[in-house]
Write a protein that holds these residues in place. Structure first.
Motif: not given
Length: 271
Positions: A143, A146, A193-195, A229, A239, A241, A248
């Motif tokens: 994180a 990122l 964060y999205s993954e 984002y 990814y 953020m 998120v």
């Protein structure tokens, strides 16, 4: 003219190091910030304390090994391997161990246990197994990675399109929170964060009848809710953020509204 680092906010006019936004060991030779945008001290901190453990983790080591991505010294990752069939010890079959690397053309090279040399020479050992994937980096460390990339990509856009706005960017409170999290961390703070995977790591795109591989790509997404984002893909994994704060959820809402299409490919994935 005085220049201030986007992370520590200190005068960085005397800094001499350029900053590769993504590490060279992920194939980045293009996205580079000039000296002073990130001071030498912060540059060194990120290289040793954030980027190195991420690049050395099993996930990125195997990804770089499979995609033939060398480090900045043009060396490929070294992975542990097993040679089969092995040898029996105390009634059990034990595989021989090896250290495996590749050259730029994809050929394999290995340093095997001494006991395995005879089997290799005689042709009795017929299989080499290396890991296809591995454990991902620590979630909080990634994180912060990122967050660093998001702040630096924003600074790069500012330099390219509105350099006079860079001081205001450095002083912005929301960007300041993100950059401070990247540089210093904060005990107990999680910045989610999205993954998700959006295409295979060996996927080839086509343009003008030529195939090419995309190692990494990024963009910024502005939602109707006023959120921004940072969206990044590395070898097919996307990814995302939130640049404005540790939440998120708005990105997941946006994805549902767009039926899962990536901001990197708003009209659909290229074939």
């Amino acid at each position: 003219m005085n220049i201030h680092c986007i992370f520590c906010k200190q005068d960085s006019s005397a800094s001499k190091s350029v900053e590769h936004i993504l590490p060279e060991s992920l194939g980045n030779r293009q996205h580079i910030l000039p000296p002073g945008i990130v001071c030498d001290s912060c540059n060194n901190y990120f290289a040793g304390n954030i980027e190195r453990p991420i690049l050395e983790c099993e996930h990125f080591a195997t990804a770089r090994f499979n995609s033939l991505i060398p480090n900045k010294r043009e060396r490929m990752p070294v992975l542990p391997g097993m040679l089969l069939p092995g040898a029996r010890h105390a009634g059990e079959l034990r595989a021989f161990r090896a250290q495996v690397t590749r050259d730029s053309s994809g050929d394999f090279y290995m340093d095997a246990e001494d006991e395995a040399e005879e089997g290799i020479a005689s042709g009795q050992i017929t299989r080499l197994i290396v890991p296809a994937s591995g454990e991902k980096p620590d979630h909080r460390l990634f994180a912060r990675f990122l967050a660093k990339l998001g702040a630096e990509c924003m600074a790069l856009r500012m330099i390219e399109n509105a350099p006079d706005m860079l001081p205001a960017f450095i002083d912005d409170a929301q960007i300041g929170a993100l950059s401070a999290y990247a540089r210093f961390g904060k005990s107990g703070l999680e910045w989610p964060y999205s993954e998700r995977r959006i295409y295979a790591p060996d996927h080839f795109f086509q343009e003008d009848a030529e195939n090419f591989e995309v190692l990494h790509e990024w963009t910024f997404l502005h939602t109707d809710q006023g959120e921004m984002y940072f969206v990044l893909a590395i070898l097919g994994i996307e990814y995302a953020m939130n640049m404005g704060g540790p939440d998120v959820k708005g990105y997941h809402v946006w994805l549902r509204e767009k039926r899962g299409r990536s901001p990197l490919y708003p009209t659909g994935l290229m074939e």
